[in-house]
Design a protein around this motif. Sequence first.
Motif, PDB file in Angstrom:
ATOM      1  N   ALA A  93       0.822  -1.219   0.000  1.00 24.99           N
ATOM      2  CA  ALA A  93       0.000   0.000   0.000  1.00 24.99           C
ATOM      3  C   ALA A  93       0.851   1.263   0.000  1.00 24.99           C
ATOM      4  CB  ALA A  93      -0.932   0.006   1.212  1.00 24.99           C
ATOM      5  N   THR A  94       2.113   1.148   0.422  1.00 27.66           N
ATOM      6  CA  THR A  94       3.000   2.323   0.340  1.00 27.66           C
ATOM      7  C   THR A  94       3.423   2.600  -1.102  1.00 27.66           C
ATOM      8  OG1 THR A  94       5.158   1.186   0.580  1.00 27.66           O
ATOM      9  CG2 THR A  94       3.941   1.701   2.614  1.00 27.66           C
ATOM     10  N   GLY A  95       3.264   1.608  -1.973  1.00 27.69           N
ATOM     11  CA  GLY A  95       3.624   1.771  -3.385  1.00 27.69           C
ATOM     12  C   GLY A  95       5.105   1.898  -3.630  1.00 27.69           C
ATOM     13  N   SER A  96       5.935   1.491  -2.656  1.00 28.49           N
ATOM     14  CA  SER A  96       7.369   1.732  -2.750  1.00 28.49           C
ATOM     15  C   SER A  96       8.175   0.452  -2.590  1.00 28.49           C
ATOM     16  CB  SER A  96       7.796   2.732  -1.665  1.00 28.49           C
ATOM     17  OG  SER A  96       9.194   2.776  -1.512  1.00 28.49           O
ATOM     18  N   LEU A  97       8.943   0.101  -3.619  1.00 31.27           N
ATOM     19  CA  LEU A  97       9.855  -1.035  -3.520  1.00 31.27           C
ATOM     20  C   LEU A  97      10.943  -0.769  -2.482  1.00 31.27           C
ATOM     21  CD1 LEU A  97      10.379  -2.069  -7.261  1.00 31.27           C
ATOM     22  CD2 LEU A  97       9.171  -3.357  -5.494  1.00 31.27           C
ATOM     23  N   GLU A  98      11.333   0.485  -2.354  1.00 36.75           N
ATOM     24  CA  GLU A  98      12.352   0.836  -1.366  1.00 36.75           C
ATOM     25  C   GLU A  98      11.867   0.525   0.043  1.00 36.75           C
ATOM     26  OE1 GLU A  98      15.073   4.609   0.201  1.00 36.75           O
ATOM     27  OE2 GLU A  98      13.464   4.940  -1.259  1.00 36.75           O
ATOM     28  N   ASN A  99      10.597   0.794   0.313  1.00 34.74           N
ATOM     29  CA  ASN A  99      10.062   0.492   1.638  1.00 34.74           C
ATOM     30  C   ASN A  99      10.072  -1.007   1.921  1.00 34.74           C
ATOM     31  OD1 ASN A  99       9.582   3.142   2.382  1.00 34.74           O
ATOM     32  ND2 ASN A  99       7.457   3.136   1.684  1.00 34.74           N
ATOM     33  N   VAL A 100       9.727  -1.811   0.911  1.00 29.63           N
ATOM     34  CA  VAL A 100       9.772  -3.265   1.068  1.00 29.63           C
ATOM     35  C   VAL A 100      11.198  -3.706   1.370  1.00 29.63           C
ATOM     36  CG1 VAL A 100       9.356  -5.493  -0.037  1.00 29.63           C
ATOM     37  CG2 VAL A 100       7.815  -3.580  -0.488  1.00 29.63           C
ATOM     38  N   SER A 101      12.136  -3.168   0.628  1.00 28.77           N
ATOM     39  CA  SER A 101      13.544  -3.526   0.802  1.00 28.77           C
ATOM     40  C   SER A 101      14.064  -3.108   2.171  1.00 28.77           C
ATOM     41  CB  SER A 101      14.375  -2.873  -0.305  1.00 28.77           C
ATOM     42  OG  SER A 101      15.726  -3.243  -0.206  1.00 28.77           O
ATOM     43  N   LEU A 102      13.726  -1.891   2.598  1.00 29.69           N
ATOM     44  CA  LEU A 102      14.183  -1.405   3.900  1.00 29.69           C
ATOM     45  C   LEU A 102      13.628  -2.259   5.040  1.00 29.69           C
ATOM     46  CD1 LEU A 102      13.824   2.471   3.476  1.00 29.69           C
ATOM     47  CD2 LEU A 102      15.954   1.240   3.951  1.00 29.69           C
ATOM     48  N   ALA A 103      12.329  -2.523   4.994  1.00 30.77           N
ATOM     49  CA  ALA A 103      11.687  -3.266   6.079  1.00 30.77           C
ATOM     50  C   ALA A 103      12.217  -4.692   6.169  1.00 30.77           C
ATOM     51  CB  ALA A 103      10.166  -3.279   5.884  1.00 30.77           C
ATOM     52  N   SER A 104      12.293  -5.376   5.027  1.00 27.93           N
ATOM     53  CA  SER A 104      12.764  -6.768   5.057  1.00 27.93           C
ATOM     54  C   SER A 104      14.249  -6.842   5.377  1.00 27.93           C
ATOM     55  CB  SER A 104      12.447  -7.473   3.735  1.00 27.93           C
ATOM     56  OG  SER A 104      12.848  -6.703   2.631  1.00 27.93           O
ATOM     57  N   GLY A 105      15.008  -5.830   4.976  1.00 31.09           N
ATOM     58  CA  GLY A 105      16.430  -5.790   5.321  1.00 31.09           C
ATOM     59  C   GLY A 105      16.649  -5.645   6.816  1.00 31.09           C
ATOM     60  N   ILE A 106      15.853  -4.802   7.448  1.00 31.21           N
ATOM     61  CA  ILE A 106      15.953  -4.626   8.908  1.00 31.21           C
ATOM     62  C   ILE A 106      15.590  -5.934   9.617  1.00 31.21           C
ATOM     63  CG2 ILE A 106      14.883  -3.500  10.906  1.00 31.21           C
ATOM     64  CD1 ILE A 106      14.644  -0.966   9.120  1.00 31.21           C
ATOM     65  N   MET A 107      14.506  -6.578   9.175  1.00 29.34           N
ATOM     66  CA  MET A 107      14.120  -7.852   9.791  1.00 29.34           C
ATOM     67  C   MET A 107      15.235  -8.879   9.656  1.00 29.34           C
ATOM     68  SD  MET A 107      10.054  -8.547   9.116  1.00 29.34           S
ATOM     69  CE  MET A 107      10.050  -8.328   7.336  1.00 29.34           C
ATOM     70  N   ALA A 108      15.828  -8.964   8.464  1.00 29.66           N
ATOM     71  CA  ALA A 108      16.884  -9.950   8.221  1.00 29.66           C
ATOM     72  C   ALA A 108      18.113  -9.687   9.085  1.00 29.66           C
ATOM     73  CB  ALA A 108      17.268  -9.940   6.735  1.00 29.66           C
ATOM     74  N   LYS A 109      18.488  -8.436   9.207  1.00 32.76           N
ATOM     75  CA  LYS A 109      19.668  -8.100  10.022  1.00 32.76           C
ATOM     76  C   LYS A 109      19.449  -8.508  11.476  1.00 32.76           C
ATOM     77  CE  LYS A 109      22.016  -4.540   8.858  1.00 32.76           C
ATOM     78  NZ  LYS A 109      22.554  -3.184   8.594  1.00 32.76           N
ATOM     79  N   GLU A 110      18.248  -8.270  11.986  1.00 36.25           N
ATOM     80  CA  GLU A 110      17.955  -8.625  13.375  1.00 36.25           C
ATOM     81  C   GLU A 110      17.894 -10.144  13.549  1.00 36.25           C
ATOM     82  OE1 GLU A 110      14.647  -6.421  14.931  1.00 36.25           O
ATOM     83  OE2 GLU A 110      15.655  -4.489  14.658  1.00 36.25           O
ATOM     84  N   ALA A 157      16.464  -8.320  -0.405  1.00 37.22           N
ATOM     85  CA  ALA A 157      16.941  -7.692   0.832  1.00 37.22           C
ATOM     86  C   ALA A 157      17.364  -8.745   1.850  1.00 37.22           C
ATOM     87  CB  ALA A 157      15.857  -6.792   1.418  1.00 37.22           C
ATOM     88  N   MET A 158      16.601  -9.834   1.954  1.00 34.55           N
ATOM     89  CA  MET A 158      16.986 -10.942   2.833  1.00 34.55           C
ATOM     90  C   MET A 158      18.349 -11.492   2.423  1.00 34.55           C
ATOM     91  SD  MET A 158      14.682 -12.003   5.210  1.00 34.55           S
ATOM     92  CE  MET A 158      13.483 -10.763   5.748  1.00 34.55           C
ATOM     93  N   LYS A 159      18.487 -11.731   1.138  1.00 30.24           N
ATOM     94  CA  LYS A 159      19.743 -12.291   0.624  1.00 30.24           C
ATOM     95  C   LYS A 159      20.915 -11.354   0.902  1.00 30.24           C
ATOM     96  CE  LYS A 159      19.357 -14.230  -3.390  1.00 30.24           C
ATOM     97  NZ  LYS A 159      19.501 -15.691  -3.153  1.00 30.24           N
ATOM     98  N   ARG A 160      20.693 -10.069   0.736  1.00 30.00           N
ATOM     99  CA  ARG A 160      21.739  -9.075   0.990  1.00 30.00           C
ATOM    100  C   ARG A 160      22.242  -9.128   2.428  1.00 30.00           C
ATOM    101  NH1 ARG A 160      18.827  -4.776  -0.139  1.00 30.00           N
ATOM    102  NH2 ARG A 160      18.449  -4.165   2.016  1.00 30.00           N
ATOM    103  N   GLU A 161      21.344  -9.446   3.349  1.00 28.30           N
ATOM    104  CA  GLU A 161      21.697  -9.508   4.771  1.00 28.30           C
ATOM    105  C   GLU A 161      22.055 -10.920   5.233  1.00 28.30           C
ATOM    106  OE1 GLU A 161      22.230  -6.976   6.538  1.00 28.30           O
ATOM    107  OE2 GLU A 161      21.376  -5.426   5.232  1.00 28.30           O
ATOM    108  N   GLY A 162      22.146 -11.859   4.286  1.00 23.60           N
ATOM    109  CA  GLY A 162      22.613 -13.194   4.634  1.00 23.60           C
ATOM    110  C   GLY A 162      21.568 -14.124   5.202  1.00 23.60           C
ATOM    111  N   VAL A 163      20.275 -13.884   4.906  1.00 26.92           N
ATOM    112  CA  VAL A 163      19.197 -14.748   5.397  1.00 26.92           C
ATOM    113  C   VAL A 163      18.497 -15.405   4.211  1.00 26.92           C
ATOM    114  CG1 VAL A 163      16.977 -14.793   6.619  1.00 26.92           C
ATOM    115  CG2 VAL A 163      18.864 -13.415   7.511  1.00 26.92           C
TER     116      VAL A 163
END
Length: 512
Positions: A93-110, A157-163
């Motif tokens: 709903a945000t219409g933003s691929l960047e938002n998807v990438s940011l959110a999933s990247g943060i989850m993966a890092k944690e 984004a998951m792959k980038r963070e090693g998950v």
Amino acid sequence: MNLDQAVGRLFLIGLPGKEMDSETEEILREIKPGAVILFAKNIESPIQVRTLLENVNRVLGYPVAVAIDQEGGIVTRLRDGFSVSPGAMALAATGSLENVSLASGIMAKEMRALGINWNLAPVVDINCNPKNPGIGVRSFGDDPEKVVKYATAFVQAMKREGVMSCLKHFPGKGRVEVDAHIDLPTLDVPLSTMLSSELKPFREIPGDSIMPSHIYMPQLQAKRVPASLSREILIELARNTIGYRGVLVADDLGMGGVSNYFSPEEAAVEGLRNGMDFLTFCHNPEVQKRAKKAVIKAVEQSGELAGRLEESIERVETFRRKATAMKPESLDVIGTDESLSTMQRISDASITAILEDKSLVPLSLEAVTAIYSVRLSRLVQVEDGPLKGVPVVARELAQMADCPLIDFDGKISEEEAIILADKAPKKGVRIVFTENAHLSAGQREFLMQLSRRPGRMLLIALRNPYDAFIKGVSNSILSYGYETLSQKSLLKVLTGEMKPQGVLPVEIPQEV
């Protein structure tokens, strides 16, 4: 690797609790799993989770793949102290691929900081049926192209963070009307339809694994058995038709879609026989032991099964080594101010308004005469979050408006709904918070009755957006979930701190 060890590596098992006690150590030593999965019952704090997983690897003598359902939104295992993400539909709903990438990247890092290396996400089901009870806001939407686009950003984004990631639920559950946790859904559509819709994400997204689920497709299967145990689906469809060569991991074989028809022993043996790699048993150590013993016995008696074991072991071990290659991050990356702020900003961008009367938002608090709120519940078994009862945003709004707050059960009857609507104020703005009202005859009746009375009505859909299209509803705000950050975003919109920015990620249904 002997037979006992080889069969064990095919098992993805849940653990009993939060620490390495004698029961947990005993089940690990007996099963010798290739992977474990964590649920809310296993999670207390970052240091506790990391210690538990270090002990799992110590007991086993080798590193396991560690899985979790960290989709975001209503299916979020890591909550208190972690950076909770909006769910898939809210992200869309945000219409933003960047938002998807940011959110999933943060989850993966944690996740990686804890030692978790495998996210059983994203959900790539095409939610083309508003009456679907188990997917809904867990999906990025009802358009295959958009689901592919957003889910690809999630996976990358998951792959980038090693998950490692997992595409689920193969071959697609968005069209059905039965929750596989409870029973076996039927998907009666031809392969041509599947290829242009349900199967598109599985063909085009480079996920690290695929999760076949429990669904029956009469146009592809000769017998009424779950897809997770079916050669026509696991081998003919997944391997031969769409050409998938990676790991297939079963959705929990203890779910009603399987357990209503097969014993754990039968499910494990038939799953392996017909093409499954990871055999998943999330609960009950005794069931896990029985399933493993059954597989060992069957392999000893069948050359065909011995050959299947060899194929799956090669895939499972390749996957496990890749999953465990990345070392954990520092626990300091978990729940940082920056991550929490980013998640809140993304949530803010998801709130969507569908208003015929644009003067309703922001609210004029003195005009609000009553607030009605559904009591939140655990609608499907995959949810295990703490949020139940009347949502905080409804209580805060009632206090600010100094008006009555009337709560009701999500399964309110039509008769009760009529009585409730009859007692409503006949002036001012009546706010109604709903949770999947489109699936509840009583909630629908209440909205229709209230819309006919004098005064104005504003619907706040806390879950699926389809509530906004119930007959009589002309003004609504959509949050696609009721996580704490989503409720904060709602309050900002309702009080005028910010304007709603979200875009509806599904088509308006013809009938609700």
